[in-house]
Design a protein around this motif. Sequence first.
Motif, PDB file in Angstrom:
ATOM      1  N   GLY A  50      -7.592  66.846 -49.384  1.00 33.33           N
ATOM      2  CA  GLY A  50      -7.514  66.614 -47.948  1.00 33.33           C
ATOM      3  C   GLY A  50      -8.862  66.381 -47.322  1.00 33.33           C
ATOM      4  N   TRP A  51      -8.856  66.402 -45.990  1.00 33.62           N
ATOM      5  CA  TRP A  51     -10.064  66.211 -45.194  1.00 33.62           C
ATOM      6  C   TRP A  51     -10.146  67.288 -44.134  1.00 33.62           C
ATOM      7  CZ3 TRP A  51     -13.981  62.757 -45.763  1.00 33.62           C
ATOM      8  CH2 TRP A  51     -13.774  61.714 -46.661  1.00 33.62           C
ATOM      9  N   SER A  52     -11.351  67.765 -43.870  1.00 30.89           N
ATOM     10  CA  SER A  52     -11.609  68.627 -42.729  1.00 30.89           C
ATOM     11  C   SER A  52     -12.287  67.744 -41.696  1.00 30.89           C
ATOM     12  CB  SER A  52     -12.520  69.787 -43.138  1.00 30.89           C
ATOM     13  OG  SER A  52     -12.866  70.555 -42.008  1.00 30.89           O
ATOM     14  N   ARG A  53     -11.618  67.495 -40.604  1.00 25.40           N
ATOM     15  CA  ARG A  53     -12.134  66.560 -39.607  1.00 25.40           C
ATOM     16  C   ARG A  53     -12.816  67.297 -38.458  1.00 25.40           C
ATOM     17  NH1 ARG A  53     -10.368  62.086 -41.714  1.00 25.40           N
ATOM     18  NH2 ARG A  53      -8.266  61.865 -42.497  1.00 25.40           N
ATOM     19  N   SER A  54     -13.873  66.677 -37.929  1.00 23.02           N
ATOM     20  CA  SER A  54     -14.572  67.228 -36.772  1.00 23.02           C
ATOM     21  C   SER A  54     -15.155  66.077 -35.969  1.00 23.02           C
ATOM     22  CB  SER A  54     -15.689  68.177 -37.220  1.00 23.02           C
ATOM     23  OG  SER A  54     -16.743  67.444 -37.794  1.00 23.02           O
ATOM     24  N   ALA A  55     -15.807  66.409 -34.878  1.00 21.78           N
ATOM     25  CA  ALA A  55     -16.421  65.387 -34.044  1.00 21.78           C
ATOM     26  C   ALA A  55     -17.520  64.632 -34.783  1.00 21.78           C
ATOM     27  CB  ALA A  55     -16.991  66.023 -32.775  1.00 21.78           C
ATOM     28  N   CYS A  56     -18.063  65.230 -35.834  1.00 25.78           N
ATOM     29  CA  CYS A  56     -19.142  64.612 -36.617  1.00 25.78           C
ATOM     30  C   CYS A  56     -18.617  63.789 -37.784  1.00 25.78           C
ATOM     31  CB  CYS A  56     -20.091  65.689 -37.145  1.00 25.78           C
ATOM     32  SG  CYS A  56     -20.892  66.613 -35.833  1.00 25.78           S
ATOM     33  N   GLY A  57     -17.313  63.667 -37.908  1.00 22.34           N
ATOM     34  CA  GLY A  57     -16.732  62.920 -39.018  1.00 22.34           C
ATOM     35  C   GLY A  57     -15.887  63.810 -39.888  1.00 22.34           C
ATOM     36  N   GLY A  58     -15.676  63.394 -41.108  1.00 16.35           N
ATOM     37  CA  GLY A  58     -14.819  64.154 -42.007  1.00 16.35           C
ATOM     38  C   GLY A  58     -15.578  64.681 -43.206  1.00 16.35           C
ATOM     39  N   THR A  59     -15.096  65.775 -43.736  1.00 13.86           N
ATOM     40  CA  THR A  59     -15.631  66.366 -44.958  1.00 13.86           C
ATOM     41  C   THR A  59     -14.475  66.466 -45.939  1.00 13.86           C
ATOM     42  OG1 THR A  59     -17.221  67.666 -43.696  1.00 13.86           O
ATOM     43  CG2 THR A  59     -16.749  68.396 -45.948  1.00 13.86           C
ATOM     44  N   PRO A  60     -14.638  65.939 -47.147  1.00  8.69           N
ATOM     45  CA  PRO A  60     -13.538  66.042 -48.101  1.00  8.69           C
ATOM     46  C   PRO A  60     -13.303  67.487 -48.536  1.00  8.69           C
ATOM     47  CG  PRO A  60     -15.467  65.080 -49.147  1.00  8.69           C
ATOM     48  CD  PRO A  60     -15.801  65.241 -47.698  1.00  8.69           C
ATOM     49  N   VAL A  61     -12.047  67.815 -48.774  1.00 15.46           N
ATOM     50  CA  VAL A  61     -11.652  69.128 -49.262  1.00 15.46           C
ATOM     51  C   VAL A  61     -11.151  68.936 -50.687  1.00 15.46           C
ATOM     52  CG1 VAL A  61     -10.064  71.069 -48.972  1.00 15.46           C
ATOM     53  CG2 VAL A  61     -11.014  69.910 -46.955  1.00 15.46           C
ATOM     54  N   PHE A  62     -11.712  69.714 -51.623  1.00 14.00           N
ATOM     55  CA  PHE A  62     -11.360  69.603 -53.035  1.00 14.00           C
ATOM     56  C   PHE A  62     -10.701  70.882 -53.509  1.00 14.00           C
ATOM     57  CE2 PHE A  62     -14.857  66.702 -52.405  1.00 14.00           C
ATOM     58  CZ  PHE A  62     -14.462  65.572 -53.104  1.00 14.00           C
ATOM     59  N   ARG A  63      -9.762  70.755 -54.416  1.00 15.48           N
ATOM     60  CA  ARG A  63      -9.169  71.917 -55.055  1.00 15.48           C
ATOM     61  C   ARG A  63     -10.019  72.260 -56.270  1.00 15.48           C
ATOM     62  NH1 ARG A  63      -2.898  73.086 -56.328  1.00 15.48           N
ATOM     63  NH2 ARG A  63      -3.207  75.275 -56.852  1.00 15.48           N
ATOM     64  N   THR A  64     -10.396  73.535 -56.366  1.00 14.63           N
ATOM     65  CA  THR A  64     -11.249  73.988 -57.468  1.00 14.63           C
ATOM     66  C   THR A  64     -10.882  75.419 -57.841  1.00 14.63           C
ATOM     67  OG1 THR A  64     -13.530  74.087 -58.219  1.00 14.63           O
ATOM     68  CG2 THR A  64     -13.146  74.690 -55.929  1.00 14.63           C
ATOM     69  N   GLU A  65     -11.812  76.198 -58.399  1.00 11.46           N
ATOM     70  CA  GLU A  65     -11.458  77.479 -59.014  1.00 11.46           C
ATOM     71  C   GLU A  65     -12.010  78.738 -58.369  1.00 11.46           C
ATOM     72  OE1 GLU A  65     -12.933  76.912 -62.894  1.00 11.46           O
ATOM     73  OE2 GLU A  65     -11.432  75.417 -63.419  1.00 11.46           O
ATOM     74  N   LYS A  66     -12.960  78.694 -57.497  1.00 15.64           N
ATOM     75  CA  LYS A  66     -13.586  79.913 -56.980  1.00 15.64           C
ATOM     76  C   LYS A  66     -13.591  79.916 -55.457  1.00 15.64           C
ATOM     77  CE  LYS A  66     -14.767  81.214 -61.073  1.00 15.64           C
ATOM     78  NZ  LYS A  66     -13.930  82.187 -61.715  1.00 15.64           N
ATOM     79  N   TYR A  67     -13.717  81.109 -54.843  1.00 17.80           N
ATOM     80  CA  TYR A  67     -13.834  81.220 -53.394  1.00 17.80           C
ATOM     81  C   TYR A  67     -15.157  81.900 -53.086  1.00 17.80           C
ATOM     82  CZ  TYR A  67     -12.698  82.297 -48.540  1.00 17.80           C
ATOM     83  OH  TYR A  67     -12.704  82.398 -47.171  1.00 17.80           O
ATOM     84  N   VAL A  68     -16.101  81.125 -52.615  1.00 16.32           N
ATOM     85  CA  VAL A  68     -17.436  81.622 -52.329  1.00 16.32           C
ATOM     86  C   VAL A  68     -17.979  80.863 -51.128  1.00 16.32           C
ATOM     87  CG1 VAL A  68     -19.781  81.888 -53.206  1.00 16.32           C
ATOM     88  CG2 VAL A  68     -17.860  82.039 -54.786  1.00 16.32           C
ATOM     89  N   LEU A  69     -18.598  81.565 -50.211  1.00 19.85           N
ATOM     90  CA  LEU A  69     -19.324  80.926 -49.117  1.00 19.85           C
ATOM     91  C   LEU A  69     -20.785  81.285 -49.313  1.00 19.85           C
ATOM     92  CD1 LEU A  69     -19.621  79.497 -46.363  1.00 19.85           C
ATOM     93  CD2 LEU A  69     -19.211  81.711 -45.312  1.00 19.85           C
ATOM     94  N   PHE A  70     -21.620  80.286 -49.418  1.00 22.06           N
ATOM     95  CA  PHE A  70     -23.037  80.569 -49.598  1.00 22.06           C
ATOM     96  C   PHE A  70     -23.855  79.447 -48.991  1.00 22.06           C
ATOM     97  CE2 PHE A  70     -21.604  78.207 -53.207  1.00 22.06           C
ATOM     98  CZ  PHE A  70     -22.608  77.308 -53.474  1.00 22.06           C
ATOM     99  N   GLY A  71     -25.085  79.732 -48.767  1.00 17.27           N
ATOM    100  CA  GLY A  71     -25.977  78.742 -48.196  1.00 17.27           C
ATOM    101  C   GLY A  71     -27.417  79.175 -48.385  1.00 17.27           C
ATOM    102  N   GLY A  72     -28.292  78.488 -47.727  1.00 16.66           N
ATOM    103  CA  GLY A  72     -29.706  78.819 -47.815  1.00 16.66           C
ATOM    104  C   GLY A  72     -30.063  79.871 -46.791  1.00 16.66           C
ATOM    105  N   ALA A  73     -31.169  80.541 -47.043  1.00 17.45           N
ATOM    106  CA  ALA A  73     -31.649  81.571 -46.120  1.00 17.45           C
ATOM    107  C   ALA A  73     -33.161  81.623 -46.182  1.00 17.45           C
ATOM    108  CB  ALA A  73     -31.065  82.938 -46.493  1.00 17.45           C
ATOM    109  N   GLY A  74     -33.732  82.010 -45.081  1.00 17.91           N
ATOM    110  CA  GLY A  74     -35.163  82.259 -45.060  1.00 17.91           C
ATOM    111  C   GLY A  74     -35.426  83.669 -45.541  1.00 17.91           C
TER     112      GLY A  74
END
Length: 171
Positions: A50-74
């Motif tokens: 699927g797609w996650s849509r927003s005012a900035c456009g769309g981001t593809p959504v993929f089916r995969t194996e893990k549930y993790v939210l992570f990003g960069g940090a100072g």
Amino acid sequence: MLTDSFDPRTPAKINPAPSPDALPVDACILTFSRKIADYVLAAYPCRQIGWSRSACGGTPVFRTEKYVLFGGAGCLDKEIARGKVMVPTAAYRDEGTSYHYAPAADYIDLPGARAVAAFCEESGLPYALGKTWTTDAIFRETEGNFAARKAEGCICVEMECAGVQAMCAFR
């Protein structure tokens, strides 16, 4: 006042709800890094669902194996953090979103921290446990606030953790 924004008495104007034809998933990866997303797509079996849509456009959504939210940090303390995964145990709420999902408090606890630390132990990944400072005002990270957060045990600074945890706990 921002710290009075949490309203548990009335319904939200917009409420997310699962689609009746949504695919069941037991895992999801959310990242703010295109490089990491590209790696996961190349290294693991994934398919676009699927797609996650927003005012900035769309981001593809993929089916995969893990549930993790992570990003960069100072880093607030390079001696603690160098070469390690930062595993936040609580997030200082210096942003706005979390106050709409949880009663006002300086910090919000991150109950998944121990599970992430256990995974790092099992996998041999070096990590550091500590608080994080969530702020959406990256150009106003003053010396005084930096010192105060560090003195309270914050080891890193980022922009999403408090808001995401508050929303997840609420939903």
